[in-house]
Design an enzyme around this catalytic site. Sequence first.
Site, PDB file in Angstrom:
ATOM      1  N   HIS A 298      -4.178 113.713  32.659  1.00 10.02           N
ATOM      2  CA  HIS A 298      -3.106 112.860  33.202  1.00 10.02           C
ATOM      3  C   HIS A 298      -3.222 112.921  34.728  1.00 10.02           C
ATOM      4  O   HIS A 298      -2.916 113.943  35.337  1.00 10.02           O
ATOM      5  CB  HIS A 298      -1.731 113.346  32.742  1.00 10.02           C
ATOM      6  N   LEU A 299      -3.687 111.816  35.310  1.00  7.62           N
ATOM      7  CA  LEU A 299      -3.879 111.768  36.762  1.00  7.62           C
ATOM      8  C   LEU A 299      -2.608 112.196  37.489  1.00  7.62           C
ATOM      9  O   LEU A 299      -1.498 111.850  37.079  1.00  7.62           O
ATOM     10  CB  LEU A 299      -4.236 110.351  37.200  1.00  7.62           C
ATOM     11  N   HIS A 300      -2.781 112.933  38.586  1.00  5.63           N
ATOM     12  CA  HIS A 300      -1.633 113.303  39.424  1.00  5.63           C
ATOM     13  C   HIS A 300      -2.112 113.604  40.843  1.00  5.63           C
ATOM     14  O   HIS A 300      -3.078 114.306  41.046  1.00  5.63           O
ATOM     15  CB  HIS A 300      -0.858 114.485  38.828  1.00  5.63           C
ATOM     16  N   TRP A 301      -1.424 112.972  41.782  1.00  4.43           N
ATOM     17  CA  TRP A 301      -1.707 113.146  43.198  1.00  4.43           C
ATOM     18  C   TRP A 301      -0.763 114.198  43.761  1.00  4.43           C
ATOM     19  O   TRP A 301       0.428 114.196  43.469  1.00  4.43           O
ATOM     20  CB  TRP A 301      -1.487 111.838  43.965  1.00  4.43           C
TER      21      TRP A 301
ATOM     22  N   ILE B  99      -4.833 119.778  34.977  1.00  3.00           N
ATOM     23  CA  ILE B  99      -4.488 118.930  33.834  1.00  3.00           C
ATOM     24  C   ILE B  99      -5.220 117.605  34.038  1.00  3.00           C
ATOM     25  O   ILE B  99      -4.646 116.617  34.496  1.00  3.00           O
ATOM     26  CB  ILE B  99      -2.953 118.739  33.732  1.00  3.00           C
TER      27      ILE B  99
END
Length: 152
Positions: free
Chosen positions: A111-114, A108
Amino acid sequence: MAYIEANKAEPADRSCVFCTLLDGGSDEERVLTRDEHAFVTLAKFPYNPGHLLVLPVRHVGEFADLSGEENASISAFLQRCVGVLREASDPHGFNLGLNLGHVAGAGIPEHLHWHVVPRWGGDTNFMPVVGETRVLPELVAESYRKLQPFFA
């Protein structure tokens, strides 16, 4: 199986699953904590039990577009996640990472996600290679019940 059988052809106008989750538009209990700029949730399709995601509240897909406040909040949550997982699950190590862009592995990318993935010696085996199957000893709902008190 839900992930494997899911329709991978996403419509261009689909809503962001992370924004929907944060806004309470999902029936799942996965958001563990949040502040004004970022939040922590359990991964819907975890690599290991306790696999967490740290995201900005704002819908943003470019790392360079993060504000200083968002970046600081995300960093603080990453540190907190490692501490919580150490206390709750006693892993032997961690993988922390951000896949920036679709070709870099972001499922995805808008939307940035760590990812914060707890690891244990021997947590990989022949199943993913030979059986094309991932074995998890704990369901996402169980991980939520286990970890949520540490974020309260």
